[in-house]
Design a protein around this motif. Structure first.
Motif, PDB file in Angstrom:
ATOM      1  N   ASP A 158       7.005   2.686  -3.559  1.00 20.75           N
ATOM      2  CA  ASP A 158       5.845   1.777  -3.591  1.00 20.75           C
ATOM      3  C   ASP A 158       6.150   0.525  -4.409  1.00 20.75           C
ATOM      4  OD1 ASP A 158       4.458   3.628  -2.116  1.00 20.75           O
ATOM      5  OD2 ASP A 158       3.274   4.409  -3.793  1.00 20.75           O
ATOM      6  N   SER A 218      -3.720   1.517  16.139  1.00 26.58           N
ATOM      7  CA  SER A 218      -2.851   1.106  15.039  1.00 26.58           C
ATOM      8  C   SER A 218      -1.390   1.049  15.490  1.00 26.58           C
ATOM      9  CB  SER A 218      -2.999   2.072  13.863  1.00 26.58           C
ATOM     10  OG  SER A 218      -2.222   1.668  12.765  1.00 26.58           O
ATOM     11  N   ILE A 245      -2.849  -9.246   8.513  1.00 29.16           N
ATOM     12  CA  ILE A 245      -3.302  -8.115   7.693  1.00 29.16           C
ATOM     13  C   ILE A 245      -3.485  -8.563   6.249  1.00 29.16           C
ATOM     14  CG2 ILE A 245      -2.689  -5.816   6.839  1.00 29.16           C
ATOM     15  CD1 ILE A 245      -0.960  -5.488   9.348  1.00 29.16           C
ATOM     16  N   ASN A 246      -4.635  -8.233   5.664  1.00 32.53           N
ATOM     17  CA  ASN A 246      -4.897  -8.559   4.262  1.00 32.53           C
ATOM     18  C   ASN A 246      -4.805  -7.343   3.349  1.00 32.53           C
ATOM     19  OD1 ASN A 246      -5.453 -11.323   4.732  1.00 32.53           O
ATOM     20  ND2 ASN A 246      -7.512 -10.783   5.486  1.00 32.53           N
ATOM     21  N   ASP A 247      -4.590  -6.182   3.938  1.00 39.79           N
ATOM     22  CA  ASP A 247      -4.544  -4.920   3.195  1.00 39.79           C
ATOM     23  C   ASP A 247      -3.114  -4.659   2.722  1.00 39.79           C
ATOM     24  OD1 ASP A 247      -4.554  -2.330   2.304  1.00 39.79           O
ATOM     25  OD2 ASP A 247      -5.587  -1.492   4.034  1.00 39.79           O
ATOM     26  N   ASP A 248      -2.874  -4.752   1.413  1.00 47.42           N
ATOM     27  CA  ASP A 248      -1.523  -4.573   0.879  1.00 47.42           C
ATOM     28  C   ASP A 248      -1.004  -3.152   1.062  1.00 47.42           C
ATOM     29  OD1 ASP A 248      -1.462  -7.190   0.166  1.00 47.42           O
ATOM     30  OD2 ASP A 248      -0.892  -6.844  -1.927  1.00 47.42           O
ATOM     31  N   LYS A 249      -1.900  -2.168   1.060  1.00 42.82           N
ATOM     32  CA  LYS A 249      -1.464  -0.791   1.297  1.00 42.82           C
ATOM     33  C   LYS A 249      -0.933  -0.639   2.725  1.00 42.82           C
ATOM     34  CE  LYS A 249      -1.106   3.701   0.581  1.00 42.82           C
ATOM     35  NZ  LYS A 249      -0.541   4.087   1.889  1.00 42.82           N
ATOM     36  N   TYR A 250      -1.593  -1.257   3.667  1.00 41.20           N
ATOM     37  CA  TYR A 250      -1.148  -1.240   5.065  1.00 41.20           C
ATOM     38  C   TYR A 250       0.193  -1.972   5.191  1.00 41.20           C
ATOM     39  CZ  TYR A 250      -1.927  -1.222  10.184  1.00 41.20           C
ATOM     40  OH  TYR A 250      -1.842  -1.028  11.535  1.00 41.20           O
ATOM     41  N   LEU A 251       0.319  -3.122   4.521  1.00 38.44           N
ATOM     42  CA  LEU A 251       1.585  -3.856   4.542  1.00 38.44           C
ATOM     43  C   LEU A 251       2.705  -3.033   3.919  1.00 38.44           C
ATOM     44  CD1 LEU A 251       0.378  -7.434   3.511  1.00 38.44           C
ATOM     45  CD2 LEU A 251       1.251  -6.741   5.751  1.00 38.44           C
ATOM     46  N   ARG A 252       2.381  -2.284   2.863  1.00 40.69           N
ATOM     47  CA  ARG A 252       3.371  -1.409   2.235  1.00 40.69           C
ATOM     48  C   ARG A 252       3.897  -0.397   3.239  1.00 40.69           C
ATOM     49  NH1 ARG A 252       4.085   4.123   2.259  1.00 40.69           N
ATOM     50  NH2 ARG A 252       5.184   4.825   0.404  1.00 40.69           N
ATOM     51  N   ASP A 253       2.994   0.211   4.030  1.00 43.64           N
ATOM     52  CA  ASP A 253       3.394   1.211   5.018  1.00 43.64           C
ATOM     53  C   ASP A 253       4.299   0.601   6.089  1.00 43.64           C
ATOM     54  OD1 ASP A 253       1.767   2.908   3.583  1.00 43.64           O
ATOM     55  OD2 ASP A 253       0.085   2.766   4.985  1.00 43.64           O
ATOM     56  N   ARG A 283       0.431   4.584   7.166  1.00 50.45           N
ATOM     57  CA  ARG A 283      -0.016   4.177   8.501  1.00 50.45           C
ATOM     58  C   ARG A 283       1.022   3.318   9.208  1.00 50.45           C
ATOM     59  NH1 ARG A 283      -5.300   1.077   7.170  1.00 50.45           N
ATOM     60  NH2 ARG A 283      -4.171   0.700   5.215  1.00 50.45           N
TER      61      ARG A 283
END
Length: 526
Positions: A272, A141, A302-310, A132
């Protein structure tokens, strides 16, 4: 006899009972196989497989017969677009309308922007790699990431910090590396892969500027080069998905985890790991809202690590690959045009040479006054844009300015690489590397972003444009002032590209570095 018959009946019944699960399983498997075959057939009918299109363009694409005359797919596309009425071509097997018409680019990026989002099909192709991130989303987004990034990148504090990082990387890493590889540098002459050198330089810069980290501090199980290779592999294989006439094939390979899709999954696993370590180290250095870097700003919201990864992966792609691509192409061109290098040195000496005799240590203001350097960089990206094309998907039926009808769901691609080679756009000398075309009375004059969509245009214009230009100009001024760079076995006249999301030269760009006799030593910038 009766006992024997009864025994036989019992045995048959027992055998049938034991076989019942296997029979049921076989019937279920056969039914499932038929359903899959039917789904593939229906998908084939809907997507119009390549053998159903008999036009010359589709036949050449499917059979790759274009490769007999052209080294790169982008060169074949440029050839087709030059000959096409309206500078627009429809590749039916890809469901793709390609254009090199500035009016159409304006239509897509400004006039009908709402009708040409990235679209779900494009996002699906890159979802495993970019998720994302800003380059793979639309709507809220995209707007959220863009606003936050634009505000941070426009701040004077960030620009000053970025200039200091670039100057430090030049002074402490890039220039000493080139000096050690040069003849007369004390270590003997050796060849360098300039593309690899610039990728490492740009990676270090983006990590320090956007993430507040020096890559040397990352605690990784493998050398950083292994993660860089995985990043390149993920970019290349993700791009190849878009060239498949039928997306069902790569999706099936992904489902079965075979072939290139298995290789892509392994590469993304390493990417990743790298992104997770960046986020971990950023948290380790302080709380999310205490840092001044771009990543810390995102972590504050942002608290979502997957979102931060993107987000991390997207900024790595933008900050490493595009800058390295632009710089590699620039010095490849310069190797074939030493007269341009002479003009650059004259301008650097004129603008910055009077300050303590160190013309290579240019300040930000001095960089802005170097109009010829700016023109040469823009001319390089006209011929070799770091991102050769960009695609959108029509949200609704539309008619392009050249009269081409675009049905809902059609992929529409503007081809920046082809546009740079259009006589109708740049005149009869469009194939020549001529920085003077950008100058009026010695000053740089920009062109319309729809004629020169290297940084996109309209609402989606690149938010990191000024940062990227500053970084590339700083490298050009310092390196050209101090060294002669000669490409070995490579030429800008007939490049060979590797697949990828950004323009990459296949096999790298080996160069011979020579220290200039009159080059002054660098000093830290003021």
């Amino acid at each position: 006899m009766g006992a024997d018959t009864a025994a036989l009946h019992v045995a048959v019944h027992a055998l049938a009972s034991s076989l019942q699960p296997q029979v049921v399983a076989a019937v279920f498997f056969a039914s499932a196989a038929c359903m899959v075959a039917l789904a593939v057939l229906l998908a084939s009918l809907r997507l119009r497989p390549p053998w159903w299109c008999a036009c010359a363009v589709c036949e050449a694409y499917v059979t790759a017969s274009w490769a007999g005359e052209f080294d790169n797919l982008c060169d074949w596309y440029a050839h087709l677009l030059r000959r096409a009425p309206g500078r627009t071509v429809h590749v039916h097997v890809l469901g793709n309308v390609l254009t090199a018409n500035p009016a159409t680019v304006d239509h897509m990026l400004r006039g009908r922007f709402d009708n040409y989002p990235k679209g779900a099909p494009f996002s699906a192709i890159l979802a495993d790699f970019l998720g994302r991130g800003i380059f793979n989303v639309d709507g809220d987004s995209w707007l959220f990431q863009r606003k936050l990034a634009a505000a941070e990148l426009a701040s004077p504090a960030l620009r000053c910090f970025a200039a200091g990082v670039v100057a430090s990387e030049l002074r402490c890493r890039l220039i000493p590396l080139l000096h050690s590889a040069s003849s007369g540098g004390g270590g003997g002459e050796r060849l360098l892969d300039l593309q690899d050198v610039f990728r490492r330089f740009a990676f270090d810069c983006i990590c320090r500027i956007s993430f507040g980290l020096d890559p040397g501090c990352l605690e990784l199980s493998l050398p950083i080069s292994a993660f860089a290779d995985a990043f390149d592999t993920a970019s290349m294989l993700s791009a190849r998905r878009a060239t498949a006439p039928m997306h069902v094939f790569w999706k099936l390979k992904r489902l079965l985890n075979v072939g290139e899709e298995r290789e892509l999954r392994d590469a993304i696993r390493l990417v990743d790991t790298l992104a997770a370590e960046v986020i971990r180290q950023r948290r380790k250095l302080g709380t999310a809202d205490s840092g001044d870097d771009l990543l810390s700003r995102f972590m504050g919201s942002i608290n979502d690590d997957k979102y931060l990864r993107d987000i991390v992966v997207s900024f790595m792609l933008a900050g490493r690959d595009t800058v390295a691509s632009g710089l590699t192409a620039f010095f490849l061109l310069l190797s074939d045009h030493p007269d341009v290098a002479t003009e650059i040195r004259d301008e650097v000496s004129r603008v910055a040479g009077g300050r303590d005799g160190h013309p290579a240590a240019a300040t930000s203001e001095e960089l802005k006054d170097m109009h010829y350097v700016h023109a040469a960089l823009y001319e390089c990206m006209r011929l070799f844009p770091p991102v050769q094309f960009d695609s959108k998907f029509a949200a609704g039926d539309d008619t392009l300015p050249d009269g081409t009808f675009v049905a809902r769901g059609t992929r529409v691609t503007y081809h920046a690489y082809a546009m740079g080679r259009m006589e109708s756009v740049w005149g009869p000398d469009c194939a020549e590397f001529r920085p003077e075309r950008w100058l009026r009375d010695g000053r740089f004059v920009p062109e319309s972003p729809y004629r020169y969509p290297v940084f996109q245009g309209g609402v989606r214009v690149c938010v990191g444009k000024e940062l990227a230009i500053m970084e590339m100009k700083s490298v050009i001024v310092s390196v050209v002032h101090s060294f002669d760079i000669e490409a070995v076995g490579r030429s800008s006249h007939r490049p060979k590209f590797a697949p990828g999301l950004t323009a990459t030269f296949a096999g790298g760009v080996p160069v011979r570095v020579r220290r200039r006799a009159r080059a002054s030593a660098l000093r830290p910038p003021s």
